[in-house]
Write an enzyme that holds these catalytic residues in place. Sequence first.
Site, PDB file in Angstrom:
ATOM      1  N   LYS A  38       0.814  -1.223   0.000  1.00 22.75           N
ATOM      2  CA  LYS A  38       0.000   0.000   0.000  1.00 22.75           C
ATOM      3  C   LYS A  38       0.850   1.278   0.000  1.00 22.75           C
ATOM      4  CE  LYS A  38      -4.282  -1.875   1.835  1.00 22.75           C
ATOM      5  NZ  LYS A  38      -5.337  -1.780   2.836  1.00 22.75           N
ATOM      6  N   ASP A  65     -10.451   2.503   1.606  1.00 20.02           N
ATOM      7  CA  ASP A  65     -10.634   1.907   2.939  1.00 20.02           C
ATOM      8  C   ASP A  65     -11.383   2.865   3.866  1.00 20.02           C
ATOM      9  OD1 ASP A  65      -9.430  -0.559   2.522  1.00 20.02           O
ATOM     10  OD2 ASP A  65      -7.430   0.156   3.061  1.00 20.02           O
ATOM     11  N   ARG A 108       4.100   4.243  17.970  1.00 17.86           N
ATOM     12  CA  ARG A 108       3.260   4.145  16.761  1.00 17.86           C
ATOM     13  C   ARG A 108       1.861   4.691  17.030  1.00 17.86           C
ATOM     14  NH1 ARG A 108       2.979  -1.189  13.592  1.00 17.86           N
ATOM     15  NH2 ARG A 108       2.723   0.150  11.791  1.00 17.86           N
ATOM     16  N   LEU A 144     -12.041  -5.596  12.741  1.00 15.82           N
ATOM     17  CA  LEU A 144     -11.780  -5.564  11.299  1.00 15.82           C
ATOM     18  C   LEU A 144     -11.371  -6.914  10.732  1.00 15.82           C
ATOM     19  CD1 LEU A 144      -9.970  -2.153  10.650  1.00 15.82           C
ATOM     20  CD2 LEU A 144     -12.403  -2.677  10.749  1.00 15.82           C
TER      21      LEU A 144
HETATM   22  P1  NAP Z   1      -0.480  -3.910  10.331  1.00 17.43           P
HETATM   23  O1  NAP Z   1      -0.253  -2.671   9.525  1.00 17.43           O
HETATM   24  O2  NAP Z   1       0.560  -4.969  10.343  1.00 17.43           O
HETATM   25  O3  NAP Z   1      -0.770  -3.450  11.838  1.00 17.43           O
HETATM   26  C1  NAP Z   1      -1.006  -4.391  12.830  1.00 17.43           C
HETATM   27  C2  NAP Z   1      -1.369  -3.698  14.147  1.00 17.43           C
HETATM   28  O4  NAP Z   1      -1.701  -4.720  15.068  1.00 17.43           O
HETATM   29  C3  NAP Z   1      -0.249  -2.870  14.769  1.00 17.43           C
HETATM   30  O5  NAP Z   1      -0.827  -1.791  15.456  1.00 17.43           O
HETATM   31  C4  NAP Z   1       0.359  -3.867  15.755  1.00 17.43           C
HETATM   32  O6  NAP Z   1       0.933  -3.262  16.905  1.00 17.43           O
HETATM   33  C5  NAP Z   1      -0.852  -4.623  16.207  1.00 17.43           C
HETATM   34  N1  NAP Z   1      -0.504  -5.989  16.647  1.00 17.43           N
HETATM   35  C6  NAP Z   1      -0.055  -6.995  15.869  1.00 17.43           C
HETATM   36  N2  NAP Z   1       0.149  -8.097  16.621  1.00 17.43           N
HETATM   37  C7  NAP Z   1      -0.200  -7.756  17.898  1.00 17.43           C
HETATM   38  C8  NAP Z   1      -0.191  -8.455  19.128  1.00 17.43           C
HETATM   39  N3  NAP Z   1       0.215  -9.719  19.214  1.00 17.43           N
HETATM   40  N4  NAP Z   1      -0.596  -7.807  20.248  1.00 17.43           N
HETATM   41  C9  NAP Z   1      -0.988  -6.515  20.174  1.00 17.43           C
HETATM   42  N5  NAP Z   1      -0.993  -5.783  19.040  1.00 17.43           N
HETATM   43  C10 NAP Z   1      -0.614  -6.401  17.910  1.00 17.43           C
HETATM   44  O7  NAP Z   1      -1.820  -4.641   9.860  1.00 17.43           O
HETATM   45  P2  NAP Z   1      -3.121  -3.976   9.201  1.00 17.43           P
HETATM   46  O8  NAP Z   1      -3.003  -3.952   7.733  1.00 17.43           O
HETATM   47  O9  NAP Z   1      -3.400  -2.707   9.910  1.00 17.43           O
HETATM   48  O10 NAP Z   1      -4.235  -5.085   9.517  1.00 17.43           O
HETATM   49  C11 NAP Z   1      -4.711  -5.286  10.824  1.00 17.43           C
HETATM   50  C12 NAP Z   1      -5.925  -6.236  10.783  1.00 17.43           C
HETATM   51  O11 NAP Z   1      -6.995  -5.598  10.086  1.00 17.43           O
HETATM   52  C13 NAP Z   1      -5.668  -7.540  10.036  1.00 17.43           C
HETATM   53  O12 NAP Z   1      -6.306  -8.578  10.713  1.00 17.43           O
HETATM   54  C14 NAP Z   1      -6.306  -7.327   8.695  1.00 17.43           C
HETATM   55  O13 NAP Z   1      -6.771  -8.535   8.127  1.00 17.43           O
HETATM   56  C15 NAP Z   1      -7.480  -6.435   9.066  1.00 17.43           C
HETATM   57  N6  NAP Z   1      -7.933  -5.616   7.957  1.00 17.43           N
HETATM   58  C16 NAP Z   1      -9.238  -5.705   7.602  1.00 17.43           C
HETATM   59  C17 NAP Z   1      -9.718  -4.920   6.586  1.00 17.43           C
HETATM   60  C18 NAP Z   1     -11.156  -5.024   6.205  1.00 17.43           C
HETATM   61  O14 NAP Z   1     -11.524  -4.556   5.116  1.00 17.43           O
HETATM   62  N7  NAP Z   1     -11.997  -5.606   7.045  1.00 17.43           N
HETATM   63  C19 NAP Z   1      -8.873  -4.024   5.915  1.00 17.43           C
HETATM   64  C20 NAP Z   1      -7.542  -3.956   6.294  1.00 17.43           C
HETATM   65  C21 NAP Z   1      -7.086  -4.772   7.334  1.00 17.43           C
HETATM   66  P3  NAP Z   1       2.435  -2.654  16.910  1.00 17.43           P
HETATM   67  O15 NAP Z   1       2.311  -1.294  16.328  1.00 17.43           O
HETATM   68  O16 NAP Z   1       2.790  -2.674  18.332  1.00 17.43           O
HETATM   69  O17 NAP Z   1       3.261  -3.598  16.060  1.00 17.43           O
END
Ligand code: NAP
Length: 299
Positions: A86, A122, A176, A240
């Site tokens: 992205k 989004d 962050r 999400l």
């Molecule tokens: P990302 O950019 O990798 O961000 C992940 C976030 O989750 C970060 O804030 C991270 O915290 C936190 N995190 C990850 N593992 C964790 C843990 N074990 N304990 C606590 N916090 C944790 O991912 P993303 O693209 O934002 O996606 C996040 C979720 O949203 C995914 O499940 C994805 O499938 C979903 N999503 C859904 C849609 C939809 O259309 N429904 C769209 C986009 C994404 P840190 O900053 O501390 O690393």
Amino acid sequence: MTGPMPAGAPAQAAAAWPSASTRLAGVVGHPVSHSLSPRLHQAAYRALAIDWAYLAFDVVPESFEAAVEGAKALGVVGFSVTMPHKAAAARLATRRSAIVRRLGAANTLTFSGRQIVADNTDCEGFIADLRQEISFEPQGRRCGVIGAGGAARAVIVALAEAGASEVLVVNRTRARAFQAAMLVPNSGRVGRPEELDTADLIVKATPAGMLGEAGQTNSSAGESLVDSSRFGSGQVVVDLVYDPPVTEWLKRAAANGARVHGGLGMLVHQAAGQVELWTGARPPLAEMWEAVGRRANRP
Ligand code: NAP
């Protein structure tokens, strides 16, 4: 290549599909094999009776630029862009929407002559989902977002733009969280988990509870930072994660009286935004929902 029409091909082209005039769009990600975007888009094209095809392309980061240039040269309509591309999509574009410039991330590329146009559906998709599917209006409401990654940042900006009075950001890595909250300096601030207890809307934007490749809960996604059983009556709680459509985390909040909503809705509505952008037509939401199972989204 011609052949039997796959489920999802336009009905009027049953004899030989694809044809020499079939137009192509697709999703680019890595990995991408579990993407629901082909189902959503193909269902839309079929309902709109347009001779378009939509494929998933697994592209490693080193090849993303070549893939985009190749698609432009081939006359591809556009790409849906997912992880991890992205930010690169936003950088590579020759034109960027205001929301892409603000987030530094694009989920949509449109090839228009020599231009590569970047958009981010989004944000609008998330708000459309809230308004249309659960009748939640963010204007003047206190909202909390758990997470500070790509999805969280889109939601934070979307809620602020929609007039939320406050957007609390709760994240594992505090630095962050600050960066994400600063995207919306007027309403955003870093919060503690217990401050979410009085929020009207809580959105979990971390992968906790997500299923992995083999249908097992993804252990690398970890436990959720916030126990959802603290939420209850009068609160709307959104996760999400869309696989599974209703997570255990959401079920705990529902058991305690909260109104809950899964991640499929945002997925459907961000795809609907792309369909509208590319075709100019009103997206056929009922058919798109049908393609991913609307009933599965209900707890
Ligand atoms: P990302 O950019 O990798 O961000 C992940 C976030 O989750 C970060 O804030 C991270 O915290 C936190 N995190 C990850 N593992 C964790 C843990 N074990 N304990 C606590 N916090 C944790 O991912 P993303 O693209 O934002 O996606 C996040 C979720 O949203 C995914 O499940 C994805 O499938 C979903 N999503 C859904 C849609 C939809 O259309 N429904 C769209 C986009 C994404 P840190 O900053 O501390 O690393």
